[in-house]
Design a protein around this motif. Sequence first.
Motif, short mmCIF file in Angstrom:
data_model
loop_
_atom_site.label_atom_id
_atom_site.label_comp_id
_atom_site.label_asym_id
_atom_site.label_seq_id
_atom_site.Cartn_x
_atom_site.Cartn_y
_atom_site.Cartn_z
N PHE A 1 52.40 86.64 36.64
CA PHE A 1 52.47 88.07 36.92
C PHE A 1 53.83 88.63 36.48
O PHE A 1 53.89 89.68 35.83
N MET A 2 54.91 87.95 36.83
CA MET A 2 56.25 88.43 36.47
C MET A 2 56.41 88.51 34.96
O MET A 2 56.95 89.49 34.44
N ILE A 3 55.95 87.50 34.26
CA ILE A 3 56.04 87.51 32.80
C ILE A 3 55.27 88.71 32.25
O ILE A 3 55.74 89.41 31.35
N GLU A 4 54.11 88.96 32.82
CA GLU A 4 53.25 90.05 32.38
C GLU A 4 53.89 91.42 32.59
O GLU A 4 53.95 92.24 31.68
N VAL A 5 54.38 91.68 33.80
CA VAL A 5 54.88 93.03 34.11
C VAL A 5 56.28 93.29 33.55
O VAL A 5 56.67 94.45 33.41
N LEU A 6 57.01 92.23 33.23
CA LEU A 6 58.36 92.43 32.70
C LEU A 6 58.38 92.61 31.18
O LEU A 6 59.42 92.96 30.63
N LYS B 1 51.29 96.64 36.35
CA LYS B 1 52.61 97.15 36.00
C LYS B 1 52.92 98.41 36.80
O LYS B 1 54.04 98.58 37.29
N GLN B 2 51.94 99.30 36.96
CA GLN B 2 52.15 100.51 37.75
C GLN B 2 52.44 100.16 39.21
O GLN B 2 53.33 100.76 39.82
N LEU B 3 51.69 99.22 39.77
CA LEU B 3 51.94 98.80 41.15
C LEU B 3 53.33 98.18 41.30
O LEU B 3 54.03 98.42 42.27
N TRP B 4 53.72 97.39 40.32
CA TRP B 4 55.04 96.76 40.33
C TRP B 4 56.14 97.82 40.27
O TRP B 4 57.09 97.79 41.04
N ASP B 5 56.00 98.77 39.36
CA ASP B 5 56.99 99.84 39.22
C ASP B 5 57.08 100.65 40.51
O ASP B 5 58.18 101.01 40.95
N PHE B 6 55.94 100.95 41.11
CA PHE B 6 55.92 101.71 42.37
C PHE B 6 56.62 100.92 43.48
O PHE B 6 57.44 101.46 44.21
N TYR B 7 56.31 99.64 43.57
CA TYR B 7 56.93 98.79 44.58
C TYR B 7 58.45 98.73 44.39
O TYR B 7 59.22 98.87 45.35
N LYS C 1 49.47 81.43 44.42
CA LYS C 1 50.26 80.26 44.03
C LYS C 1 51.49 80.73 43.26
O LYS C 1 51.46 81.76 42.59
N PRO C 2 52.56 79.95 43.32
CA PRO C 2 53.76 80.31 42.57
C PRO C 2 53.49 80.53 41.08
O PRO C 2 54.04 81.43 40.46
N CYS C 3 52.61 79.71 40.50
CA CYS C 3 52.31 79.88 39.07
C CYS C 3 51.64 81.22 38.79
O CYS C 3 51.86 81.82 37.73
#
Length: 86
Positions: free
Chosen positions: A47-52, A11-17, A40-42
């Motif tokens: 990952f998207m479900i997790e960080v959102l 989540k921190q990496l996602w927010d930073f990106y 893989k797309p899955c």
Amino acid sequence: RNAKPLVDVRKQLWDFYLSTGRGAPALFEAIDLDEVGEVKPCDLQEFMIEVLRNRDGSYVDPKDVMPYAWNRLEQRAAEGRSYDMK
């Protein structure tokens, strides 16, 4: 196994990106847990479900937040294509 610290790092990496546009390689490595240089797309959908997720853990539908990205992931999954960082 407690996955909470990994979720926090991702989540921190996602927010930073999102805020800087930097850190894509680190973000990719945090998603590519088996270290094969391919995601893989899955894996990205998971990952998207997790960080959102909201801080309280409630579900946020990625299709509502990033419909184009989610659609592209579904298309790639249907085609059997992955993302390669090699």
